[in-house]
Design an enzyme around this catalytic site. Structure first.
Site, PDB file in Angstrom:
ATOM      1  N   GLY A 264      64.438  56.780  76.783  1.00  0.00           N
ATOM      2  CA  GLY A 264      65.643  56.067  77.164  1.00  0.00           C
ATOM      3  C   GLY A 264      65.345  54.592  77.368  1.00  0.00           C
TER       4      GLY A 264
ATOM      5  N   LYS B  14      53.967  52.584  70.406  1.00  0.00           N
ATOM      6  CA  LYS B  14      52.769  53.418  70.549  1.00  0.00           C
ATOM      7  C   LYS B  14      51.714  53.150  69.466  1.00  0.00           C
ATOM      8  CE  LYS B  14      55.602  57.061  70.636  1.00  0.00           C
ATOM      9  NZ  LYS B  14      56.864  56.510  71.178  1.00  0.00           N
TER      10      LYS B  14
ATOM     11  N   GLY C 240      57.799  57.400  79.014  1.00  0.00           N
ATOM     12  CA  GLY C 240      58.866  56.573  79.593  1.00  0.00           C
ATOM     13  C   GLY C 240      58.661  56.185  81.034  1.00  0.00           C
TER      14      GLY C 240
ATOM     15  N   ALA D 101      66.756  49.931  71.665  1.00  0.00           N
ATOM     16  CA  ALA D 101      67.197  50.318  73.013  1.00  0.00           C
ATOM     17  C   ALA D 101      66.257  49.773  74.092  1.00  0.00           C
ATOM     18  CB  ALA D 101      67.278  51.845  73.111  1.00  0.00           C
TER      19      ALA D 101
ATOM     20  N   ASP E  46      55.321  62.644  67.678  1.00  0.00           N
ATOM     21  CA  ASP E  46      55.543  61.757  68.821  1.00  0.00           C
ATOM     22  C   ASP E  46      54.720  62.195  70.032  1.00  0.00           C
ATOM     23  OD1 ASP E  46      57.242  59.661  70.304  1.00  0.00           O
ATOM     24  OD2 ASP E  46      57.582  61.489  71.473  1.00  0.00           O
TER      25      ASP E  46
ATOM     26  N   LYS F 115      51.295  60.240  71.963  1.00  0.00           N
ATOM     27  CA  LYS F 115      51.115  60.023  73.399  1.00  0.00           C
ATOM     28  C   LYS F 115      49.804  60.654  73.882  1.00  0.00           C
ATOM     29  CE  LYS F 115      56.106  59.762  73.880  1.00  0.00           C
ATOM     30  NZ  LYS F 115      57.335  60.578  73.947  1.00  0.00           N
TER      31      LYS F 115
END
Lengths: 346, 346
Positions: A325, A106, A135, A10, A201, A205
């Site tokens: 996204g 990442k 994002g 994506a 996840d 970050k």
């Protein structure tokens, strides 16, 4: 700038779609099976048609994409743990050619930050990675703007899937399994949601944020040892020459799988709710379900993310928006490309 | 960098106090009556002692401060409307010497944006002004990062005094005059609160945002006409070479003086509250009391500010934090100084 985009998920596809509008040319796009390469610009519509037919993105090999005549390698392959391969090797190969790298992946920043810094020091290329944290939210550039040494702690909601599930559970009184299935039906959760719901996840970050904050303590030493202005140039880069680095192994991580609806009910009776909060402070990285005030700053709803920075001189700064996204993450990638372009121009 | 700070109010003094920590030297500080000048760094404690005794900041004249050997002029005199003097002349004089300017004074950016752009084009100096909009909130640098052409609208709470008054009125059911007096006692409102409560201050910030967004439409023409990378370099600068500019006369402005407690009660019955919202969209600048969802993103409380950006590809981005205050605004000034330094270094 001429971009080679590695990874056609994506984010990679959105970078290809938006790049012309930002004045850039995608000269190579690869997935795990093939590559499309054209120094005049890859015909992205042809690529889409090929992938819809189940074919690789192009007839060249993925390896040839890494040798294409690009200015910036955009690394957008899926995040891997452990040694962060093959992402890390893609980065190293670009730096060895003195090319810049913009990461959406990442893995290399979370798992091999020290190696990333070493590879960058031996290159004329730079590594930027705004897209790896939240994002569209400009977390890293805001930290760079403030000066990482002026940021004393970072916390926030860094996974939209987990936040969607907790918001829905609280709003509807539904149990975890039910809402997860709903999220999968809506495309908000993946078929294998493990990394989103078990905290991995969000922890990755936070580890990246911890690496950036730890860099600040070594930036002064680096500035004297190094001609480059990497540590001071208004964008976050893998900078310091020594000092502590973090990996996921340094993070204390809990997920949301064990949160029962009854816990959310109890919290609500007290004007609070539960969110999966990641935090970097005092050199520690922690992720887990936490009580936060209902309607308060950290209680963002749906798939929203929020990053909260505690600063030395300017109080608390909150940035919320879409944390995932394709197009959202691609805008962060293209902001990094824009920074590299302006440095070249100035 | 060597700084000359013009204006010794809360922001000017905070810049002097924090500059050494950021690696900069204040070589001149002036108020309306005098100046302290020292190429090795002004002794700020002596200045404070002088001002506490009711004396000017130093024995030199304010005019001499403008001729000091600085790299960056920090313009922190009070915002004036009309022709934005004397701030605008300070800026022009620095640019004529090919020096950079960082503005905390909103006047020149809100009232004479076209003149500011013209003066910058004839100079090797640049003009930055992050501190003019919402204090510690990085509104302008985030817009620059996204690309102003990708920002379709901006709205937000841009005056902490008005927001404090409305929040208190709603929470306590008190009337405007009562809360205003309380705010003055707390130092949240000034003795003459006109610009804060009548919407002027918020409108000036919106006008600055409108000027920055309008620049984007002319940035392409500018990039071809001009060697500089001003329009693309990751920081907002007075850039475009033509195109519409805005002043306060273009803003549709209403304040909060006429908001009765009954209006807040009515709003609360409907799950809403009232905030003084500034908005820039479709080329129009509007400021006035608006209904917003209670507990929603725009309903920040106390003296908090929030800036909400509508973007073309990344949805809505919200940034909230301290919109005023000496150290908070000084951090924005020093972030701009840091950008100018990194450009020089790269």
């Amino acid at each position: 700038m001429k971009l080679a985009v590695v990874g056609a998920g994506a984010v990679g596809r959105a970078v290809c779609s938006l790049a012309p509008e930002y004045g850039h040319t995608v000269v190579a796009l690869s997935d795990s099976r093939g590559a499309a390469i054209d120094s005049e610009g890859v015909a992205f519509e042809d690529v889409l048609a090929r992938t819809e037919r189940g074919e690789p993105v192009g007839e060249e090999t993925p390896d040839e994409a890494l040798d294409a005549p690009y200015d910036v390698l955009v690394e957008a392959t899926p995040t891997t743990l452990g040694n962060a391969e093959p992402g890390f090797s893609h980065v190293r190969r670009a730096l060895a050619r003195d090319r810049h790298v913009v990461l959406a992946n990442k893995g290399p920043v979370a798992q091999r930050y020290g190696d990333l810094r070493s590879a960058q020091r031996e290159s004329n290329g730079r590594v930027l990675f705004e897209a790896t944290v939240a994002g569209a939210i400009p977390a890293l550039s805001t930290i760079a703007d403030l000066g990482a040494e002026n940021v004393t702690a970072v916390r926030g909601v860094l996974n939209g899937t987990a936040n969607f599930i907790l918001s829905r559970m609280a709003a509807e009184g539904l149990d975890y399994e039910h809402v997860l299935t709903e999220a999968q039906d809506l495309g908000v959760a993946e078929a294998d949601p493990a990394f989103d719901v078990d905290g991995t996840d969000a922890a990755l970050k936070c580890v990246i944020l911890a690496n950036v904050l730890a860099d600040a303590t070594t930036a002064d030493a680096d500035a004297t040892a190094n001609d480059s202005t990497a540590a001071k140039d208004g964008s976050t880069t893998a900078g310091g020459s020594s000092g502590r680095t973090y990996t996921i192994a340094d993070a204390d991580v809990a997920g949301i799988e064990g949160v029962p609806p009854s816990a959310l009910d109890l919290a609500a009776e007290d004007g609070r709710t539960i969110r999966l909060i990641g935090e970097v402070s005092d050199g520690a990285v922690r992720v887990g379900p936490r009580l936060v005030p209902e309607g308060g700053t950290l209680a963002v709803t749906g798939t929203q993310n929020i990053v909260q920075l505690e600063t030395r001189h300017a109080g608390r700064l909150n940035i919320s928006g879409r944390g995932a996204g394709g197009p959202e993450t691609a805008t962060a990638v293209l902001a990094d490309v824009g920074r590299l372009e302006s440095e070249r121009g100035s």
